[in-house]
Design a protein around this motif. Sequence first.
Motif, short mmCIF file in Angstrom:
data_model
loop_
_atom_site.label_atom_id
_atom_site.label_comp_id
_atom_site.label_asym_id
_atom_site.label_seq_id
_atom_site.Cartn_x
_atom_site.Cartn_y
_atom_site.Cartn_z
N ARG A 172 0.68 -1.26 0.08
CA ARG A 172 -0.01 0.12 -0.04
C ARG A 172 0.84 1.23 -0.06
O ARG A 172 0.29 2.11 -0.43
CB ARG A 172 -1.09 0.21 1.24
N THR A 173 2.11 1.20 0.54
CA THR A 173 2.82 2.42 0.35
C THR A 173 3.26 2.88 -0.97
O THR A 173 3.31 4.07 -1.38
CB THR A 173 4.10 2.05 1.25
N ALA A 174 3.58 1.89 -1.69
CA ALA A 174 3.88 2.34 -3.13
C ALA A 174 2.72 2.69 -3.85
O ALA A 174 2.77 3.28 -4.62
CB ALA A 174 4.45 0.88 -3.89
N LEU A 175 1.68 1.99 -3.43
CA LEU A 175 0.42 2.28 -4.22
C LEU A 175 0.00 3.89 -3.74
O LEU A 175 -0.50 4.43 -4.69
CB LEU A 175 -0.84 1.41 -3.73
N TYR A 176 -0.07 4.13 -2.47
CA TYR A 176 -0.11 5.44 -2.14
C TYR A 176 0.72 6.39 -2.92
O TYR A 176 0.25 7.51 -3.35
CB TYR A 176 -0.08 5.75 -0.68
N TYR A 197 7.20 13.12 -1.27
CA TYR A 197 5.94 12.04 -1.18
C TYR A 197 6.55 10.59 -0.87
O TYR A 197 5.64 9.84 -0.19
CB TYR A 197 5.63 12.13 -2.62
N VAL A 198 7.79 10.25 -1.23
CA VAL A 198 8.35 8.78 -0.93
C VAL A 198 8.39 8.91 0.53
O VAL A 198 8.01 7.82 1.08
CB VAL A 198 9.59 8.76 -1.51
N VAL A 199 9.00 10.07 1.36
CA VAL A 199 8.83 9.84 2.88
C VAL A 199 7.52 9.99 3.46
O VAL A 199 7.30 9.11 4.42
CB VAL A 199 9.80 10.94 3.39
N PHE A 200 6.70 10.77 2.86
CA PHE A 200 5.31 10.91 3.90
C PHE A 200 4.46 9.57 3.45
O PHE A 200 4.00 9.17 4.45
CB PHE A 200 4.70 12.01 2.68
N PHE A 201 4.48 9.06 2.17
CA PHE A 201 3.62 7.79 2.24
C PHE A 201 4.33 6.49 2.74
O PHE A 201 3.57 5.65 3.03
CB PHE A 201 3.51 7.89 0.53
N SER A 202 5.56 6.46 2.87
CA SER A 202 6.37 5.43 3.47
C SER A 202 6.12 5.54 4.92
O SER A 202 5.80 4.33 5.61
CB SER A 202 7.76 5.35 3.18
#
Length: 264
Positions: free
Chosen positions: A93-97, A149-154
């Motif tokens: 879901r992290t990659a999907l977000y 976005y990478v840090v936020f969604f991770s």
Amino acid sequence: MDELKRTTDATDLPAEVATPRYGQQMDQQSDAELRNLRRFFLKHPSLILTFGYLTASVMGLIFTISLLNKFQFNALLYLELSDFLLAAIANPRTALYLVIGVCSVALSLWFDRMLRRKYLKYALWVDKYYRPNPLVPNWVWGAIAFAFYVVFFSTLETPKISKAIKTHQTEQYQLSLIYPIQPGGKEIRQLNEVQIITRTVSYLWIYHQDQVKLIPHANVAALIPVLDKEPDKELNKKPEAKADKPAVAGKTVVKEPAAVPVKN
């Protein structure tokens, strides 16, 4: 542009004031950078997979560190390079977000461009925000936004996951070990009501008795999901109920007198 020119002629402002400049320059520059980026990936298609692998690995690293940090545990000392991609696969879901977030930004920019082309007042109002910065190119801003976005969604779901584990709302397991562990000087081969925090290539991170325990996969004999315990409680109550009843219905219980010793 013809519609913008007609709108400009209908206003009392001079043409150089009523015509947005920075927005059009930004659109032209962005289109040129996107064309160059597309040509580059078409020329080197294997780099697409490399970039995707690198992004997933970084997101897995950030997710694992952030999740275990919620339990006051430093995971960097025990992680390997292959663990990062495994964390991303275990939590897709992290990659999907991230994909949804990037697509949302692209859709917003496309919609903004359509509005600027159709409505002159809106284009003039937002034109000042498109003023180029000579020190920071557009691609740098794009890279900064992507990293954010990478840090936020991770780390988006780590507070929710850690809270569910700490309140015992996740699935529980019965963990059997090959070699006993000695928490508090007592040998234990079986751990009950175990909750899994995450998995890596070498270790199983569990939450047991309000503590984080690091179990090597080589020491795991069995991992069995804990089923509903209510049927077991009902079975345990039946013998107790039978023991409390002194007699069976319809029958009289006669107590034999205790043997009295005979004195000679």
